[in-house]
Motif scaffolding. Sequence first.
Motif, PDB file in Angstrom:
ATOM      1  N   ALA A  23       0.831  -1.214   0.000  1.00 35.93           N
ATOM      2  CA  ALA A  23       0.000   0.000   0.000  1.00 35.93           C
ATOM      3  C   ALA A  23       0.860   1.256   0.000  1.00 35.93           C
ATOM      4  CB  ALA A  23      -0.931  -0.015   1.210  1.00 35.93           C
ATOM      5  N   GLY A  24       1.918   1.269   0.796  1.00 36.75           N
ATOM      6  CA  GLY A  24       2.793   2.441   0.855  1.00 36.75           C
ATOM      7  C   GLY A  24       3.493   2.702  -0.463  1.00 36.75           C
ATOM      8  N   LEU A  25       3.984   1.650  -1.095  1.00 40.06           N
ATOM      9  CA  LEU A  25       4.645   1.811  -2.390  1.00 40.06           C
ATOM     10  C   LEU A  25       3.660   2.296  -3.452  1.00 40.06           C
ATOM     11  CD1 LEU A  25       7.329   1.472  -3.871  1.00 40.06           C
ATOM     12  CD2 LEU A  25       6.629  -0.855  -4.416  1.00 40.06           C
ATOM     13  N   ALA A  26       2.440   1.761  -3.426  1.00 42.38           N
ATOM     14  CA  ALA A  26       1.434   2.206  -4.398  1.00 42.38           C
ATOM     15  C   ALA A  26       1.098   3.676  -4.199  1.00 42.38           C
ATOM     16  CB  ALA A  26       0.178   1.341  -4.264  1.00 42.38           C
ATOM     17  N   GLY A  31       1.425   9.168  -6.092  1.00 36.28           N
ATOM     18  CA  GLY A  31       1.629  10.587  -5.831  1.00 36.28           C
ATOM     19  C   GLY A  31       2.787  11.171  -6.612  1.00 36.28           C
ATOM     20  N   ALA A  32       3.833  10.375  -6.843  1.00 34.78           N
ATOM     21  CA  ALA A  32       5.018  10.891  -7.525  1.00 34.78           C
ATOM     22  C   ALA A  32       4.867  10.872  -9.042  1.00 34.78           C
ATOM     23  CB  ALA A  32       6.237  10.077  -7.119  1.00 34.78           C
ATOM     24  N   ALA A  33       4.235   9.830  -9.586  1.00 34.76           N
ATOM     25  CA  ALA A  33       4.166   9.698 -11.043  1.00 34.76           C
ATOM     26  C   ALA A  33       2.887  10.279 -11.622  1.00 34.76           C
ATOM     27  CB  ALA A  33       4.284   8.226 -11.428  1.00 34.76           C
ATOM     28  N   GLY A  34       1.811  10.269 -10.864  1.00 37.16           N
ATOM     29  CA  GLY A  34       0.536  10.749 -11.391  1.00 37.16           C
ATOM     30  C   GLY A  34       0.275  12.195 -11.011  1.00 37.16           C
ATOM     31  N   GLN A  35      -0.805  12.731 -11.542  1.00 33.96           N
ATOM     32  CA  GLN A  35      -1.252  14.080 -11.222  1.00 33.96           C
ATOM     33  C   GLN A  35      -2.658  13.999 -10.633  1.00 33.96           C
ATOM     34  OE1 GLN A  35       0.614  16.805 -11.522  1.00 33.96           O
ATOM     35  NE2 GLN A  35       2.320  15.637 -12.376  1.00 33.96           N
ATOM     36  N   VAL A  48       2.113  11.002  -1.358  1.00 29.09           N
ATOM     37  CA  VAL A  48       3.522  10.666  -1.128  1.00 29.09           C
ATOM     38  C   VAL A  48       3.801  10.575   0.367  1.00 29.09           C
ATOM     39  CG1 VAL A  48       5.890  11.518  -1.369  1.00 29.09           C
ATOM     40  CG2 VAL A  48       4.346  11.590  -3.312  1.00 29.09           C
ATOM     41  N   LEU A  49       3.329  11.531   1.140  1.00 35.32           N
ATOM     42  CA  LEU A  49       3.602  11.528   2.575  1.00 35.32           C
ATOM     43  C   LEU A  49       2.879  10.393   3.304  1.00 35.32           C
ATOM     44  CD1 LEU A  49       3.629  15.343   3.307  1.00 35.32           C
ATOM     45  CD2 LEU A  49       5.570  13.794   3.131  1.00 35.32           C
TER      46      LEU A  49
END
Length: 153
Positions: A23-26, A31-35, A48-49
Amino acid sequence: MVQCRACSRCAVFLAGALVLDAAGLALVLAGAAGQPVLDGQPFQDFLVLSGALLLFLSLLCWLFWYSGNLRGIPAEELPLGARAPLAPHSRPSARARSRDSLLRLAAKLSRRLSQRSPAPSCAPATAAPLEMGRLRPAAQPHAQPGAPAERLV
């Protein structure tokens, strides 16, 4: 179903760690790759946080799982003094003797390194030419005999 011997103890913490990792990686990747946008407001920082927080919690689960799976220390790995003496009819192998001598050498080196060297004394045996209060008369090049010494402070 195949049961893993390492997974048999503390399986709850193992499952929790794996779920929190996924879940954390997803969340971090979303958050980092999508908008992601909700009602016109971007919220990738929140993803991300919160993903990083889940990854931290998974580390705690991994720690609990690992510490719950620790077994006793085998007799071969105990310190030299903690082992029961060998039976008189059995002799240790050459490999065991070399390992014991290496352990004794490491213990001796550790004892030597952990001993503190004597600390240098704070008061010198002889007075230095410059002291906090006064100059020594021998250190003053143009001092008149019987004249008071100059104060440094």
